[in-house]
Design a protein around this motif. Structure first.
Motif, PDB file in Angstrom:
ATOM      1  N   GLN A 156      15.431-105.524   3.887  1.00  0.00           N
ATOM      2  CA  GLN A 156      14.834-104.385   4.584  1.00  0.00           C
ATOM      3  C   GLN A 156      13.331-104.580   4.757  1.00  0.00           C
ATOM      4  OE1 GLN A 156      16.061-100.400   3.282  1.00  0.00           O
ATOM      5  NE2 GLN A 156      17.623-101.342   1.994  1.00  0.00           N
ATOM      6  N   LEU A 157      12.681-105.040   3.688  1.00  0.00           N
ATOM      7  CA  LEU A 157      11.228-105.212   3.739  1.00  0.00           C
ATOM      8  C   LEU A 157      10.844-106.306   4.722  1.00  0.00           C
ATOM      9  CD1 LEU A 157       8.573-104.229   2.590  1.00  0.00           C
ATOM     10  CD2 LEU A 157       8.823-105.863   0.707  1.00  0.00           C
ATOM     11  N   ALA A 158      11.631-107.389   4.778  1.00  0.00           N
ATOM     12  CA  ALA A 158      11.352-108.469   5.724  1.00  0.00           C
ATOM     13  C   ALA A 158      11.454-107.958   7.163  1.00  0.00           C
ATOM     14  CB  ALA A 158      12.317-109.627   5.501  1.00  0.00           C
ATOM     15  N   VAL A 159      12.469-107.149   7.444  1.00  0.00           N
ATOM     16  CA  VAL A 159      12.625-106.575   8.784  1.00  0.00           C
ATOM     17  C   VAL A 159      11.415-105.710   9.135  1.00  0.00           C
ATOM     18  CG1 VAL A 159      13.982-104.943  10.157  1.00  0.00           C
ATOM     19  CG2 VAL A 159      15.144-106.693   8.784  1.00  0.00           C
ATOM     20  N   ARG A 160      10.956-104.914   8.184  1.00  0.00           N
ATOM     21  CA  ARG A 160       9.791-104.067   8.444  1.00  0.00           C
ATOM     22  C   ARG A 160       8.534-104.898   8.688  1.00  0.00           C
ATOM     23  NH1 ARG A 160      10.609-100.613   3.193  1.00  0.00           N
ATOM     24  NH2 ARG A 160       8.344-100.335   3.374  1.00  0.00           N
ATOM     25  N   ARG A 161       8.368-105.980   7.944  1.00  0.00           N
ATOM     26  CA  ARG A 161       7.177-106.822   8.128  1.00  0.00           C
ATOM     27  C   ARG A 161       7.170-107.483   9.503  1.00  0.00           C
ATOM     28  NH1 ARG A 161       5.780-104.080   4.635  1.00  0.00           N
ATOM     29  NH2 ARG A 161       5.033-104.654   2.559  1.00  0.00           N
TER      30      ARG A 161
END
Length: 216
Positions: A156-161
């Motif tokens: 999820q965090l990678a997608v947001r970044r």
């Protein structure tokens, strides 16, 4: 090994929430949500391509060939995490439900072990393994109850970044990494790296452990 998906492929939806991305960006304008959702969808596709293997929940059937030597301690399926083994057929003969229920499954690696400590090895032959594997997407039940899903936080965090990098790139040269103005200061951006499939270095580091061994 041959792996065949059963049924329709999961619909690609953003693997991170618009609200979380808005918080990351410090945005409160709800009118920006449509644009941000598209950035999240594009970022999701880039992250899934970088991982290089199916990770969303689906039913699969794998054909695995076990040889006489070396002996095989575990059957390895292609999709994981494994949620449930639905059936195993060896040379046309199906394992009983009791045998299926007794299997030991290493869900995060896709390995299936026999429970018999004295005879732990799988017999030679051709196995057809039907199973459910992958992470669950967020969903809403018929009664309106929200189910959060279990997409790992690093994904999820990678997608947001990646989505944030695309947002900051709007209206400027995407190859521009920084700019400065005399008397004001300088601004720098983290930009997607084509060598990483369009991911930022931070995003690639977050999801590298989820990659297919043949992709890394």
């Amino acid at each position: 090994m041959r792996s065949i998906p059963i049924g329709s492929a999961p619909v690609t939806v953003p693997l991170a929430s618009v609200q979380d991305l808005m918080t990351d960006l410090g945005i409160t304008d709800a009118q920006a949500s449509d644009t941000l959702e598209q950035h999240l969808l594009d970022a999701t596709e880039a992250v899934l391509a970088f991982i290089g293997r199916p990770i969303l929940s689906q039913t699969w059937q794998d054909q695995v060939f076990v040889r006489h030597f070396p002996r095989t301690l575990s059957l390895l399926v292609a999709a994981y995490p494994v949620q449930k083994v639905l059936g195993i057929v060896r040379n046309g003969t199906a394992l009983s439900q009791d045998e299926i229920d007794g299997l030991v499954i290493a869900d995060e690696t896709g390995e299936i072990f026999r429970p018999d400590a004295e005879r732990p090895f799988w017999h030679p032959g051709r196995y057809e393994i039907t199973y459910q594997a992958g992470y669950q997407l967020p969903a809403t039940q018929d009664d309106g109850t929200a189910l959060p899903g279990n997409i790992p936080r690093p994904i999820q965090l990678a997608v947001r970044r990646v989505a944030a990098a695309a947002y900051y790139a709007e209206g400027r040269d995407p190859s521009l990494k920084s700019e400065s103005a005399q008397g004001i200061g300088s601004t720098s951006w983290v930009t997607p790296d084509p060598a990483l499939g369009g991911l930022t270095p931070e995003a690639a580091g977050l999801v590298q452990r989820y990659q297919s061994p043949g992709t890394a």
